[in-house]
Design a protein around this motif. Structure first.
Motif, PDB file in Angstrom:
ATOM      1  N   GLY A  31     -34.193  54.789  78.700  1.00  0.00           N
ATOM      2  CA  GLY A  31     -34.721  53.757  79.590  1.00  0.00           C
ATOM      3  C   GLY A  31     -33.803  52.554  79.674  1.00  0.00           C
ATOM      4  O   GLY A  31     -33.552  52.020  80.760  1.00  0.00           O
ATOM      5  N   LEU A  32     -33.273  52.134  78.540  1.00  0.00           N
ATOM      6  CA  LEU A  32     -32.348  51.000  78.529  1.00  0.00           C
ATOM      7  C   LEU A  32     -31.076  51.321  79.307  1.00  0.00           C
ATOM      8  O   LEU A  32     -30.609  50.526  80.117  1.00  0.00           O
ATOM      9  CB  LEU A  32     -31.977  50.645  77.082  1.00  0.00           C
ATOM     10  N   GLY A  33     -30.525  52.503  79.046  1.00  0.00           N
ATOM     11  CA  GLY A  33     -29.285  52.899  79.704  1.00  0.00           C
ATOM     12  C   GLY A  33     -29.421  53.056  81.202  1.00  0.00           C
ATOM     13  O   GLY A  33     -28.492  52.764  81.962  1.00  0.00           O
ATOM     14  N   GLU A  34     -30.586  53.511  81.650  1.00  0.00           N
ATOM     15  CA  GLU A  34     -30.818  53.708  83.085  1.00  0.00           C
ATOM     16  C   GLU A  34     -31.045  52.397  83.826  1.00  0.00           C
ATOM     17  O   GLU A  34     -30.718  52.285  85.003  1.00  0.00           O
ATOM     18  CB  GLU A  34     -32.038  54.609  83.301  1.00  0.00           C
ATOM     19  N   ARG A  35     -31.642  51.417  83.159  1.00  0.00           N
ATOM     20  CA  ARG A  35     -32.076  50.201  83.847  1.00  0.00           C
ATOM     21  C   ARG A  35     -31.146  49.005  83.721  1.00  0.00           C
ATOM     22  O   ARG A  35     -31.192  48.105  84.558  1.00  0.00           O
ATOM     23  CB  ARG A  35     -33.451  49.783  83.308  1.00  0.00           C
ATOM     24  N   PHE A  36     -30.346  48.974  82.657  1.00  0.00           N
ATOM     25  CA  PHE A  36     -29.610  47.744  82.360  1.00  0.00           C
ATOM     26  C   PHE A  36     -28.139  48.012  82.072  1.00  0.00           C
ATOM     27  O   PHE A  36     -27.769  49.108  81.658  1.00  0.00           O
ATOM     28  CB  PHE A  36     -30.235  47.034  81.154  1.00  0.00           C
ATOM     29  N   LYS A  67     -33.996  40.093  81.003  1.00  0.00           N
ATOM     30  CA  LYS A  67     -34.417  41.384  81.546  1.00  0.00           C
ATOM     31  C   LYS A  67     -34.653  42.407  80.439  1.00  0.00           C
ATOM     32  O   LYS A  67     -35.652  43.126  80.436  1.00  0.00           O
ATOM     33  CB  LYS A  67     -33.353  41.915  82.508  1.00  0.00           C
ATOM     34  N   VAL A  68     -33.713  42.490  79.488  1.00  0.00           N
ATOM     35  CA  VAL A  68     -33.759  43.516  78.439  1.00  0.00           C
ATOM     36  C   VAL A  68     -34.907  43.275  77.460  1.00  0.00           C
ATOM     37  O   VAL A  68     -35.670  44.201  77.147  1.00  0.00           O
ATOM     38  CB  VAL A  68     -32.406  43.586  77.691  1.00  0.00           C
ATOM     39  N   VAL A  69     -35.051  42.054  76.975  1.00  0.00           N
ATOM     40  CA  VAL A  69     -36.058  41.788  75.937  1.00  0.00           C
ATOM     41  C   VAL A  69     -37.487  41.985  76.447  1.00  0.00           C
ATOM     42  O   VAL A  69     -38.278  42.666  75.782  1.00  0.00           O
ATOM     43  CB  VAL A  69     -35.832  40.402  75.292  1.00  0.00           C
ATOM     44  N   PRO A  70     -37.859  41.462  77.615  1.00  0.00           N
ATOM     45  CA  PRO A  70     -39.213  41.756  78.104  1.00  0.00           C
ATOM     46  C   PRO A  70     -39.463  43.252  78.299  1.00  0.00           C
ATOM     47  O   PRO A  70     -40.560  43.743  78.026  1.00  0.00           O
ATOM     48  CB  PRO A  70     -39.298  40.993  79.429  1.00  0.00           C
ATOM     49  N   LEU A  72     -38.112  45.675  76.554  1.00  0.00           N
ATOM     50  CA  LEU A  72     -38.336  46.220  75.211  1.00  0.00           C
ATOM     51  C   LEU A  72     -39.736  45.855  74.690  1.00  0.00           C
ATOM     52  O   LEU A  72     -40.380  46.675  74.043  1.00  0.00           O
ATOM     53  CB  LEU A  72     -37.271  45.709  74.241  1.00  0.00           C
ATOM     54  N   MET A  73     -40.193  44.655  74.974  1.00  0.00           N
ATOM     55  CA  MET A  73     -41.534  44.241  74.534  1.00  0.00           C
ATOM     56  C   MET A  73     -42.599  45.194  75.052  1.00  0.00           C
ATOM     57  O   MET A  73     -43.545  45.520  74.340  1.00  0.00           O
ATOM     58  CB  MET A  73     -41.835  42.817  75.013  1.00  0.00           C
ATOM     59  N   LEU A  74     -42.434  45.615  76.296  1.00  0.00           N
ATOM     60  CA  LEU A  74     -43.452  46.457  76.930  1.00  0.00           C
ATOM     61  C   LEU A  74     -43.209  47.950  76.763  1.00  0.00           C
ATOM     62  O   LEU A  74     -44.125  48.748  76.994  1.00  0.00           O
ATOM     63  CB  LEU A  74     -43.523  46.123  78.427  1.00  0.00           C
ATOM     64  N   ASN A  75     -42.017  48.336  76.354  1.00  0.00           N
ATOM     65  CA  ASN A  75     -41.661  49.756  76.344  1.00  0.00           C
ATOM     66  C   ASN A  75     -41.099  50.252  75.014  1.00  0.00           C
ATOM     67  O   ASN A  75     -40.482  51.307  74.968  1.00  0.00           O
ATOM     68  CB  ASN A  75     -40.636  50.035  77.455  1.00  0.00           C
ATOM     69  N   ARG A  76     -41.339  49.543  73.925  1.00  0.00           N
ATOM     70  CA  ARG A  76     -40.772  49.948  72.635  1.00  0.00           C
ATOM     71  C   ARG A  76     -41.530  51.107  71.993  1.00  0.00           C
ATOM     72  O   ARG A  76     -41.060  51.686  71.015  1.00  0.00           O
ATOM     73  CB  ARG A  76     -40.682  48.764  71.678  1.00  0.00           C
ATOM     74  N   GLU A  77     -42.676  51.455  72.541  1.00  0.00           N
ATOM     75  CA  GLU A  77     -43.475  52.602  72.089  1.00  0.00           C
ATOM     76  C   GLU A  77     -43.719  52.591  70.577  1.00  0.00           C
ATOM     77  O   GLU A  77     -43.650  53.622  69.908  1.00  0.00           O
ATOM     78  CB  GLU A  77     -42.811  53.910  72.503  1.00  0.00           C
ATOM     79  N   GLY A  78     -43.977  51.413  70.034  1.00  0.00           N
ATOM     80  CA  GLY A  78     -44.315  51.304  68.617  1.00  0.00           C
ATOM     81  C   GLY A  78     -43.129  51.204  67.682  1.00  0.00           C
ATOM     82  O   GLY A  78     -43.315  51.053  66.471  1.00  0.00           O
ATOM     83  N   LEU A  79     -41.916  51.282  68.198  1.00  0.00           N
ATOM     84  CA  LEU A  79     -40.737  51.172  67.340  1.00  0.00           C
ATOM     85  C   LEU A  79     -40.528  49.720  66.905  1.00  0.00           C
ATOM     86  O   LEU A  79     -40.889  48.789  67.626  1.00  0.00           O
ATOM     87  CB  LEU A  79     -39.490  51.662  68.084  1.00  0.00           C
ATOM     88  N   ASP A  80     -39.933  49.549  65.741  1.00  0.00           N
ATOM     89  CA  ASP A  80     -39.559  48.219  65.258  1.00  0.00           C
ATOM     90  C   ASP A  80     -38.155  47.918  65.773  1.00  0.00           C
ATOM     91  O   ASP A  80     -37.254  48.764  65.698  1.00  0.00           O
ATOM     92  CB  ASP A  80     -39.578  48.180  63.732  1.00  0.00           C
ATOM     93  N   LEU A 101     -39.560  42.662  67.187  1.00  0.00           N
ATOM     94  CA  LEU A 101     -40.638  43.320  67.924  1.00  0.00           C
ATOM     95  C   LEU A 101     -41.183  44.372  66.979  1.00  0.00           C
ATOM     96  O   LEU A 101     -40.427  45.194  66.466  1.00  0.00           O
ATOM     97  CB  LEU A 101     -40.101  43.973  69.205  1.00  0.00           C
ATOM     98  N   GLY A 102     -42.475  44.318  66.707  1.00  0.00           N
ATOM     99  CA  GLY A 102     -43.054  45.233  65.721  1.00  0.00           C
ATOM    100  C   GLY A 102     -42.969  44.622  64.338  1.00  0.00           C
ATOM    101  O   GLY A 102     -42.994  43.398  64.168  1.00  0.00           O
ATOM    102  N   GLU A 103     -42.814  45.484  63.342  1.00  0.00           N
ATOM    103  CA  GLU A 103     -42.773  45.039  61.946  1.00  0.00           C
ATOM    104  C   GLU A 103     -41.428  44.411  61.626  1.00  0.00           C
ATOM    105  O   GLU A 103     -40.375  44.907  62.028  1.00  0.00           O
ATOM    106  CB  GLU A 103     -43.015  46.238  61.020  1.00  0.00           C
ATOM    107  N   LYS A 104     -41.465  43.303  60.880  1.00  0.00           N
ATOM    108  CA  LYS A 104     -40.235  42.674  60.412  1.00  0.00           C
ATOM    109  C   LYS A 104     -39.799  43.416  59.151  1.00  0.00           C
ATOM    110  O   LYS A 104     -40.473  43.359  58.121  1.00  0.00           O
ATOM    111  CB  LYS A 104     -40.470  41.191  60.102  1.00  0.00           C
TER     112      LYS A 104
END
Length: 118
Positions: A31-36, A67-70, A72-80, A101-104
């Motif tokens: 997703g990151l590679g395709e969009r950004f 663009k990238v951070v928002p 990731l906020m919405l599309n991290r699928e539970g990953l830290d 994003l997620g667990e520190k």
């Protein structure tokens, strides 16, 4: 003393995964590679540097942050995910200047301190 954001030359996002979440990490990476306009780093299935889990790095320029951070906020699928600036101070960039994003996760800061001395 306040610092100016002009000192930030770029950002890194470290996407953490394990054997059960590697497929999820692959989807996020695609997703990151395709969009950004980002630079996708290698897969690190073994621990590397200060990182406590398997991960890959995503490098992006300051003008991509909004663009990238928002996304990731919405599309991290539970990953830290660790996101940090590049200012030339690896210790501060991975600690004081970082956001999670997620667990520190607990980083090996001693590793960063050692490479900072060389």
């Amino acid at each position: 003393m306040q610092q100016d954001t002009i000192e930030i030359s770029g950002f890194h996002a470290h996407v953490y995964f394990d054997t059960t979440s590697r497929d999820v990490a692959e989807r996020v990476r695609e997703g990151l590679g395709e969009r950004f306009e980002v630079r996708l780093g290698r897969w690190h299935d073994k621990l590397i540097g200060p990182h406590p889990k398997a991960m890959y790095q995503v490098a992006f320029l300051p003008n991509q942050f909004e663009k990238v951070v928002p996304w990731l906020m919405l599309n991290r699928e539970g990953l830290d995910i660790l996101i940090h600036p590049e200012t030339g101070d690896d210790v501060k960039d991975h600690t004081e200047h970082a956001l999670w994003l997620g667990e520190k996760l607990e980083l090996n800061i001693g590793f960063l301190q050692q490479i900072g001395k060389t």
